[in-house]
Design a protein around this motif. Structure first.
Motif, PDB file in Angstrom:
ATOM      1  N   LEU A 170      41.756  37.023  54.496  1.00 31.02           N
ATOM      2  CA  LEU A 170      42.625  37.749  53.578  1.00 31.02           C
ATOM      3  C   LEU A 170      41.731  38.473  52.583  1.00 31.02           C
ATOM      4  O   LEU A 170      40.862  37.861  51.970  1.00 31.02           O
ATOM      5  N   ASP A 171      41.926  39.778  52.464  1.00 28.57           N
ATOM      6  CA  ASP A 171      41.195  40.526  51.450  1.00 28.57           C
ATOM      7  C   ASP A 171      42.083  40.684  50.225  1.00 28.57           C
ATOM      8  O   ASP A 171      43.151  41.287  50.310  1.00 28.57           O
ATOM      9  N   VAL A 172      41.651  40.123  49.122  1.00 21.61           N
ATOM     10  CA  VAL A 172      42.423  40.219  47.884  1.00 21.61           C
ATOM     11  C   VAL A 172      41.750  41.262  47.005  1.00 21.61           C
ATOM     12  O   VAL A 172      40.594  41.081  46.598  1.00 21.61           O
ATOM     13  N   THR A 173      42.465  42.367  46.722  1.00 18.54           N
ATOM     14  CA  THR A 173      41.858  43.421  45.900  1.00 18.54           C
ATOM     15  C   THR A 173      42.077  43.124  44.422  1.00 18.54           C
ATOM     16  O   THR A 173      42.888  42.257  44.054  1.00 18.54           O
ATOM     17  N   TYR A 174      41.386  43.886  43.585  1.00 17.06           N
ATOM     18  CA  TYR A 174      41.608  43.761  42.144  1.00 17.06           C
ATOM     19  C   TYR A 174      43.055  44.097  41.786  1.00 17.06           C
ATOM     20  O   TYR A 174      43.663  43.456  40.926  1.00 17.06           O
ATOM     21  N   ALA A 175      43.636  45.078  42.485  1.00 11.23           N
ATOM     22  CA  ALA A 175      45.036  45.433  42.213  1.00 11.23           C
ATOM     23  C   ALA A 175      45.965  44.281  42.612  1.00 11.23           C
ATOM     24  O   ALA A 175      46.925  43.967  41.892  1.00 11.23           O
ATOM     25  N   ASP A 176      45.672  43.629  43.745  1.00 13.08           N
ATOM     26  CA  ASP A 176      46.487  42.472  44.174  1.00 13.08           C
ATOM     27  C   ASP A 176      46.451  41.371  43.119  1.00 13.08           C
ATOM     28  O   ASP A 176      47.479  40.800  42.733  1.00 13.08           O
ATOM     29  N   GLU A 227      42.182  50.083  35.807  1.00 10.06           N
ATOM     30  CA  GLU A 227      42.287  51.322  35.016  1.00 10.06           C
ATOM     31  C   GLU A 227      41.146  52.287  35.318  1.00 10.06           C
ATOM     32  O   GLU A 227      41.303  53.502  35.210  1.00 10.06           O
ATOM     33  N   ALA A 228      40.001  51.750  35.702  1.00 15.16           N
ATOM     34  CA  ALA A 228      38.856  52.612  36.017  1.00 15.16           C
ATOM     35  C   ALA A 228      38.930  53.156  37.443  1.00 15.16           C
ATOM     36  O   ALA A 228      37.984  53.784  37.926  1.00 15.16           O
ATOM     37  N   GLY A 229      40.054  52.883  38.126  1.00 16.73           N
ATOM     38  CA  GLY A 229      40.222  53.412  39.485  1.00 16.73           C
ATOM     39  C   GLY A 229      39.664  52.523  40.582  1.00 16.73           C
ATOM     40  O   GLY A 229      39.539  52.926  41.733  1.00 16.73           O
ATOM     41  N   ASN A 230      39.322  51.269  40.221  1.00 16.43           N
ATOM     42  CA  ASN A 230      38.738  50.370  41.222  1.00 16.43           C
ATOM     43  C   ASN A 230      39.703  49.294  41.713  1.00 16.43           C
ATOM     44  O   ASN A 230      39.277  48.260  42.236  1.00 16.43           O
ATOM     45  N   GLY A 231      41.002  49.546  41.557  1.00 16.61           N
ATOM     46  CA  GLY A 231      41.990  48.563  41.987  1.00 16.61           C
ATOM     47  C   GLY A 231      41.915  48.247  43.475  1.00 16.61           C
ATOM     48  O   GLY A 231      42.244  47.145  43.910  1.00 16.61           O
ATOM     49  N   GLY A 232      41.454  49.205  44.248  1.00 19.13           N
ATOM     50  CA  GLY A 232      41.390  48.986  45.698  1.00 19.13           C
ATOM     51  C   GLY A 232      40.173  48.193  46.134  1.00 19.13           C
ATOM     52  O   GLY A 232      40.059  47.801  47.298  1.00 19.13           O
ATOM     53  N   ARG A 233      39.267  47.929  45.186  1.00 20.76           N
ATOM     54  CA  ARG A 233      38.068  47.156  45.546  1.00 20.76           C
ATOM     55  C   ARG A 233      38.451  45.707  45.833  1.00 20.76           C
ATOM     56  O   ARG A 233      39.306  45.135  45.162  1.00 20.76           O
ATOM     57  N   VAL A 234      37.818  45.128  46.844  1.00 17.37           N
ATOM     58  CA  VAL A 234      38.098  43.731  47.179  1.00 17.37           C
ATOM     59  C   VAL A 234      37.461  42.824  46.122  1.00 17.37           C
ATOM     60  O   VAL A 234      36.277  42.972  45.807  1.00 17.37           O
ATOM     61  N   ALA A 235      38.258  41.940  45.568  1.00 22.53           N
ATOM     62  CA  ALA A 235      37.719  40.939  44.643  1.00 22.53           C
ATOM     63  C   ALA A 235      37.220  39.738  45.453  1.00 22.53           C
ATOM     64  O   ALA A 235      36.142  39.212  45.207  1.00 22.53           O
ATOM     65  N   TYR A 236      38.039  39.314  46.417  1.00 22.57           N
ATOM     66  CA  TYR A 236      37.653  38.181  47.267  1.00 22.57           C
ATOM     67  C   TYR A 236      37.945  38.475  48.733  1.00 22.57           C
ATOM     68  O   TYR A 236      39.080  38.793  49.082  1.00 22.57           O
TER      69      TYR A 236
END
Ligand code: 6R9
Length: 651
Positions: free
Chosen positions: A113-119, A94-103
């Motif tokens: 594999l880059d898993v984003t917050y949105a993924d 919601e803060a616009g950081n869905g594209g940031r990689v979580a892992y």
């Protein structure tokens, strides 16, 4: 200071004389927490923790910070409601950081594999719906037995989203251990994998599970990680991928009471039956989010953080999953072993992802020392700025190697003392505020009060004594699952209901730094893995030819402690190498390979008191080659002489 031409060995020897290591000016300048007042603020601990809790998203704010009216049963943030998966995922999206990689996930064979917050947000919602469609409801226990793959994060967060309680079992435990933990926790569903990759081989996990599970669970969800044609039972077993595909994409997070259970994690205690440590929602997340940010000086927009533990231990729960995700961190998640495909794989990973913060166990550092400096030296490690350790005391030599060879002498090291029970770090050095002393974990974090006391509970000064924690803290365990009495007896009986008995011996020096000595109960720490001697003994005696066994943790250069088992055989059977192999195999089957005894010593009899208690202290003395103390309390003092003879024969 080190001069040119000295060997690494000589440089480390010289550094051993340095008692304290201060963070560099550069580090302090960029650090998040630089005001020492934070320690004073922590004295008013309820207000301190309430302020930390404000950093989370609450659906309903709490009415009372702490209810400690019925110690040792604490309630934090009473009346508050929140959802852990919302805080770990939706908030960032919601803060616009869905594209940031979580892992940045890295597989054993080099897959990436880059898993984003949105993924994660999307998969977690789908899997949460899948769990619901399989009949999982709020408050149900879900067993998870998965290797280090992104699906383990999805599984844990999906449980949190719908209020199910996960019970993760470390992938290195045997299927038999999984069965036992499912039985204790009454889980009706298991999430596992077809096969787990380990050093180029595939372990047939699903097949192993099938051999022991019977009709203990109604449902098994299987993640596909190999092509090993895992057996699937119609009606009971489901492929994770198929469930995800069929699931609805939208699953609103369930608002949970701050004190609703989040998870159970079994850990070893004094008896053979593992303890189900219960953590709840609001306090736990407050504790791990805060400590993760503060201890690791985290800047979520910039840092690449890597905790090289396994999610199956508490370190993974708190500092791979919940703390980092709550803080919107980009982490590395690595599937494999530190020496496969090569002994430089860790350093290759640091270089590849430009890791800035690295967190691992002393035992791994000692292994790296042994493999040689050429492995880290062949990679660019200049991205690192902070290092951490956890799980066991670190010997100064390993500390210095980590500091010099890995950290290039520029990265502070945080030695973090804590336990499954404490949920998050309790004692360490906030890196910009306190100097590090190699071998000491440091001081209690703000808000935490620790002490070392004598047998009567009085302050032990600078003498060795019992480590205790003196006030409640938000991420503390709430009870042992379905064993309230055992909870009170184990932790809160010795010094009263407001003093938590840790189970470690420690010493506090003149500067207030804590030096952890080791466990005071019958718990062994092998490579940072907690095991109970009773658990291993019961596995050994399950071998038909064994009459009796006594297990001790013997000091070991590589693994901190190693398991030595004294074994007496049935009748007049003789100990053979074949039998040693069989016994080790038995332990691997019952507990896991990591619990296999390193050394087995055949004994005609074991040293026991007149009341029949095995005197492990004497066995430790004998195994480590010390003078034996007083043996007159033994029922049969001649047993020790016989044993000494046996040991000499073997060595
Ligand atoms: C996080 C974790 C807890 C036991 C604990 C102590 C030992 C952990 C340590 C340490 C010295 C440290 N321990 N961290 N000893 N220095 N920095 O390891 O939890 O598996 O429950 O083990 O590990 O003996 O009581 P857990």
């Amino acid at each position: 200071m080190a001069t040119e031409g000295q060997t690494l060995e000589q440089q480390l020897e010289e550094l051993l004389d340095d008692e304290k290591f201060s963070p560099s000016e550069d580090f302090v300048e960029q650090a998040v927490i630089t005001d020492p007042k934070i320690y004073e603020q922590g004295e008013d601990y309820e207000a301190f923790w309430a302020e930390r809790a404000e950093a989370l998203h609450w659906d309903t704010k709490w009415e009372q910070v702490l209810d400690w009216s019925n110690p040792p049963f604490a309630k934090w943030f009473v009346g508050g409601k929140l959802n852990v998966s919302y805080n770990c995922l939706d908030r960032h999206v919601e803060a616009g950081n869905g594209g940031r990689v979580a892992y940045h996930w890295r597989g054993e064979e080099g897959e990436e594999l880059d898993v984003t917050y949105a993924d994660l947000h999307s998969d977690v919602q789908k899997f949460a719906n899948a769990l619901k469609s399989l009949g999982v409801r709020k408050g149900d226990v879900v067993a998870v037995y998965l290797p280090m793959i992104p699906e383990v994060a999805v599984a844990m967060l999906a449980c949190a989203r719908i209020g199910a309680i996960h019970n993760v079992v470390f992938g290195g435990f045997s299927a038999e251990s999984v069965r036992e933990r499912i039985e204790f926790s009454e889980a009706k569903i298991l999430i596992t994998v077809d096969g787990a990759r380990r050093k180029g081989k595939t372990a047939p996990i699903k097949e192993n599970v099938d051999e022991v599970i019977g009709d203990l669970v109604d449902t098994i969800v299987v993640v596909k990680r190999s092509d090993n044609d895992a057996p699937m039972k119609a009606g009971r077993d489901h492929w994770y991928g198929e469930l995800l595909e069929a699931a609805d994409a939208d699953c609103p997070p369930e608002p949970m009471d701050a004190e609703d259970p989040l998870y159970i994690l079994y850990t070893s205690g004094s008896t053979a039956k593992p303890k189900g440590i219960l953590h709840t929602t609001g306090g736990y997340l407050t504790g791990v989010a805060y400590t993760h940010a503060a201890v690791f000086d985290l800047k979520p927009e910039e840092d690449i953080y890597w905790c090289a533990a396994d999610v199956g231990w508490v370190t993974g729960h708190s500092y791979i999953i919940y703390g980092p995700l709550a803080n919107g961190t980009t982490s590395v998640m690595y599937e494999g072993a530190p020496d496969y495909p090569g002994k430089d794989i860790w350093w290759e990973i640091v270089e590849r992802y430009k890791v800035t913060i690295m967190y691992c166990a002393p035992t791994a550092i000692r292994a790296c020392m042994k493999w040689g400096v050429e492995h880290p030296a062949s990679h660019d490690l200049s991205s690192l700025r902070l290092l951490g350790t956890v799980g066991e005391p670190i010997n100064p030599k390993a500390w210095l190697w980590y500091w010099k060879v890995v950290g290039g002498g520029r990265c502070p090291i945080v030695d973090t003392w804590w336990q499954t029970e404490t949920g998050g770090v309790m004692i360490t050095t906030l890196p910009a505020l306190l100097d590090a002393k190699p071998g000491s974990a440091g001081k209690p974090l703000p808000g935490i009060e620790a002490a070392v006391v004598d047998e009567e509970g009085n302050d032990a000064g600078t003498e060795q004594g019992y480590l205790v924690l003196k006030r409640p803290w938000p991420s503390m365990l709430r009870t042992l699952y379905k064993e309230d009495d055992r909870f009170v007896e184990t932790y809160w009986n010795k010094f009263g209901k407001d003093t938590y008995l840790v189970g470690d011996a420690a010493r506090r020096d003149e500067d207030g730094y804590f030096w952890i000595i080791g466990r005071i109960d019958d718990v062994v720490n092998v490579s940072g893995h907690r095991l109970s001697t009773a658990e291993v003994e019961s596995a050994i005696v399950s071998h038909g030819k064994v009459a009796e066994a006594a297990v001790i943790g013997q000091a070991d250069e590589d693994t901190g402690q190693a398991i030595t088992a004294f074994v007496t055989l049935e009748g007049d059977l003789d100990g053979t190498d074949e039998l040693i192999a069989e016994i080790r195999e038995k332990v691997a089957d019952r507990i896991g390979k990591f619990a296999r005894p390193k050394r087995i010593i055949w004994a005609d009899d074991l040293p026991k008191t007149r009341s029949g208690k095995i005197m492990r202290r004497l066995l430790r003395d004998i195994a480590e080659g010390r003078e034996l103390g007083d043996v007159t309390t033994l029922r049969d003092p001649s047993v020790m002489a016989q044993l000494e003879g046996k040991i000499k024969e073997r060595d």
